[in-house]
Design a protein around this motif. Structure first.
Motif, mmCIF file in Angstrom:
data_model
loop_
_atom_site.group_PDB
_atom_site.id
_atom_site.type_symbol
_atom_site.label_atom_id
_atom_site.label_comp_id
_atom_site.label_asym_id
_atom_site.label_seq_id
_atom_site.Cartn_x
_atom_site.Cartn_y
_atom_site.Cartn_z
ATOM 1 N N LEU A 176 0.873 -1.174 0.000
ATOM 2 C CA LEU A 176 0.000 0.000 0.000
ATOM 3 C C LEU A 176 0.912 1.226 0.000
ATOM 4 C CD1 LEU A 176 -2.627 -1.184 2.646
ATOM 5 C CD2 LEU A 176 -2.696 -1.424 0.159
ATOM 6 N N ASN A 177 1.155 1.772 -1.171
ATOM 7 C CA ASN A 177 2.219 2.761 -1.325
ATOM 8 C C ASN A 177 1.742 4.210 -1.337
ATOM 9 O OD1 ASN A 177 0.957 2.566 -3.766
ATOM 10 N ND2 ASN A 177 2.824 2.433 -4.994
ATOM 11 N N THR A 178 0.517 4.446 -0.858
ATOM 12 C CA THR A 178 0.041 5.816 -0.675
ATOM 13 C C THR A 178 -0.680 5.912 0.653
ATOM 14 O OG1 THR A 178 -2.174 5.529 -1.662
ATOM 15 C CG2 THR A 178 -0.334 6.037 -3.173
ATOM 16 N N GLU A 179 -0.728 7.115 1.193
ATOM 17 C CA GLU A 179 -1.419 7.311 2.466
ATOM 18 C C GLU A 179 -2.905 7.003 2.340
ATOM 19 O OE1 GLU A 179 -2.462 10.945 5.534
ATOM 20 O OE2 GLU A 179 -0.485 10.925 4.582
ATOM 21 N N ALA A 180 -3.501 7.346 1.217
ATOM 22 C CA ALA A 180 -4.932 7.101 1.025
ATOM 23 C C ALA A 180 -5.253 5.608 1.066
ATOM 24 C CB ALA A 180 -5.389 7.700 -0.305
ATOM 25 N N LYS A 181 -4.448 4.794 0.396
ATOM 26 C CA LYS A 181 -4.662 3.341 0.407
ATOM 27 C C LYS A 181 -4.497 2.789 1.822
ATOM 28 C CE LYS A 181 -2.961 2.519 -4.310
ATOM 29 N NZ LYS A 181 -1.882 1.871 -5.120
ATOM 30 N N LEU A 182 -3.483 3.272 2.523
ATOM 31 C CA LEU A 182 -3.239 2.783 3.872
ATOM 32 C C LEU A 182 -4.376 3.172 4.805
ATOM 33 C CD1 LEU A 182 -1.462 1.405 5.959
ATOM 34 C CD2 LEU A 182 -0.230 3.565 6.258
ATOM 35 N N ARG A 183 -4.827 4.413 4.736
ATOM 36 C CA ARG A 183 -5.924 4.858 5.615
ATOM 37 C C ARG A 183 -7.188 4.018 5.375
ATOM 38 N NH1 ARG A 183 -5.756 9.437 8.684
ATOM 39 N NH2 ARG A 183 -3.972 10.853 8.409
ATOM 40 N N ALA A 184 -7.461 3.680 4.129
ATOM 41 C CA ALA A 184 -8.626 2.846 3.837
ATOM 42 C C ALA A 184 -8.489 1.472 4.489
ATOM 43 C CB ALA A 184 -8.794 2.700 2.322
ATOM 44 N N ASP A 185 -7.277 0.909 4.447
ATOM 45 C CA ASP A 185 -7.040 -0.388 5.075
ATOM 46 C C ASP A 185 -7.138 -0.279 6.600
ATOM 47 O OD1 ASP A 185 -6.541 -3.123 4.847
ATOM 48 O OD2 ASP A 185 -4.393 -2.878 5.157
ATOM 49 N N LEU A 186 -6.645 0.820 7.179
ATOM 50 C CA LEU A 186 -6.711 1.006 8.625
ATOM 51 C C LEU A 186 -8.159 1.107 9.097
ATOM 52 C CD1 LEU A 186 -3.779 3.533 9.259
ATOM 53 C CD2 LEU A 186 -3.765 1.037 9.477
ATOM 54 N N ASP A 187 -9.026 1.745 8.298
ATOM 55 C CA ASP A 187 -10.451 1.817 8.645
ATOM 56 C C ASP A 187 -11.047 0.410 8.735
ATOM 57 O OD1 ASP A 187 -10.413 4.567 8.716
ATOM 58 O OD2 ASP A 187 -11.154 4.817 6.665
ATOM 59 N N LYS A 188 -10.682 -0.429 7.791
ATOM 60 C CA LYS A 188 -11.187 -1.806 7.775
ATOM 61 C C LYS A 188 -10.648 -2.596 8.962
ATOM 62 C CE LYS A 188 -11.707 -5.758 4.656
ATOM 63 N NZ LYS A 188 -11.366 -6.317 3.307
ATOM 64 N N ILE A 189 -9.382 -2.360 9.305
ATOM 65 C CA ILE A 189 -8.763 -3.061 10.437
ATOM 66 C C ILE A 189 -9.475 -2.696 11.740
ATOM 67 C CG2 ILE A 189 -6.645 -3.228 11.821
ATOM 68 C CD1 ILE A 189 -5.135 -2.801 9.110
ATOM 69 N N ARG A 190 -9.823 -1.422 11.903
ATOM 70 C CA ARG A 190 -10.546 -1.000 13.106
ATOM 71 C C ARG A 190 -11.894 -1.702 13.221
ATOM 72 N NH1 ARG A 190 -7.785 3.888 12.295
ATOM 73 N NH2 ARG A 190 -9.239 4.558 10.655
ATOM 74 N N GLN A 191 -12.531 -1.933 12.106
ATOM 75 C CA GLN A 191 -13.831 -2.597 12.107
ATOM 76 C C GLN A 191 -13.712 -4.087 12.400
ATOM 77 O OE1 GLN A 191 -15.563 -1.746 8.276
ATOM 78 N NE2 GLN A 191 -15.528 0.478 8.581
#
Length: 262
Positions: A176-191
């Motif tokens: 995940l080589n952009t902040e936007a991609k990473l933030r989207a994955d982090l949202d899913k991880i929190r859920q």
């Protein structure tokens, strides 16, 4: 021509000595004076004086025959003391070992350190696989399961601070080589409560990871079960999720009264 000293950092001699220690450690083998001098910001005389002081204090060892410097025994003792006093590893070790045996896979225990992942323990089953991580190694947070599990549960301001320290270098096509991609994955991880490394740091290496949260929901560490794509699929790793989460909860309870550096 003598080299010019680098800009002052405000840390004086101690800061300069630590820079030299970091350089010797980074080489990963005994190193000669000429090698250290080649990319040093210090004049030859200053570098020599710093090395002599570090040797006399036991922080470095000098081999007269090979004329090389290596990390000293005193530094090893300090490292072990730090491991005992500022890491959750000693308390978590029996739980980490039990999870590794149950899963039959490698288990990592990690903490955040200046925006990166510091592996503080690693337990291998008898059929261990070769991979980057070792206890004491530092790795990127944005493309590792433990790193993402830790970041997902940070306070927003802390997360912003950590994200600014990520390089977003593409180690593999899956990174995940952009902040936007990473933030989207982090949202899913929190859920979902768990994170995955989908070959994002090393080709063929996958993991499922979970944060270790204190009673206030603050991440104090993260735990991962790691394997290779030749052994298991990501779907198969999901079967380990209940044991992983239970282990993270047990570790959190065991360290609840322990005080850690911010």
């Amino acid at each position: 021509m003598n080299k010019q000293a680098g800009p002052a950092t405000g840390d004086g001699t101690v800061g300069k000595a630590l820079e030299v220690l970091d350089r010797v450690a980074a080489v990963g083998r005994p190193v000669r004076f000429t090698e250290l001098l080649a990319d040093s910001t210090h004049p030859k005389a200053t570098l020599y004086r710093l090395l002599q002081t570090l040797v006399s204090q036991g922080m470095l060892a000098y081999d007269d025959t090979a004329q090389t410097y290596s990390l000293g025994i005193r530094l090893v003792r300090l490292a072990h003391a730090a491991w005992r006093q500022s890491s959750i590893a000693p308390i978590a070790r029996p739980f980490v070992s039990a999870l590794s045996e149950e899963a039959g896979e490698t288990v990592h225990l990690a903490q955040l350190d200046s925006g990166q992942v510091l592996y503080v323990d690693k337990r291998n089953p008898s059929n261990a696989i070769d991979m980057f991580s070792q206890a004491g190694k530092v790795g990127p947070a944005y493309c590792t399961g433990v790193g993402k599990a830790l970041m997902a549960f940070l306070e927003p301001s802390d997360l912003d601070h950590v994200l600014r320290k990520q390089s977003f270098y593409a180690y593999t096509p899956e990174t995940l080589n952009t902040e936007a991609k990473l933030r989207a994955d982090l949202d899913k991880i929190r859920q979902e409560g768990v994170a995955f490394d989908r070959e994002e740091h090393e080709p063929g290496i996958i993991c499922i990871a979970a944060p270790i949260l204190n009673s206030k929901g603050r991440p104090i560490g993260a735990l991962s079960v790691t394997t290779s794509t030749q052994r298991k699929s990501l779907d198969e790793l999901m079967s380990i999720r209940p044991a992983l989460l239970e282990t993270a909860t047990k570790i959190a309870a065991a360290v609840e009264d322990w005080q850690f550096p911010a």
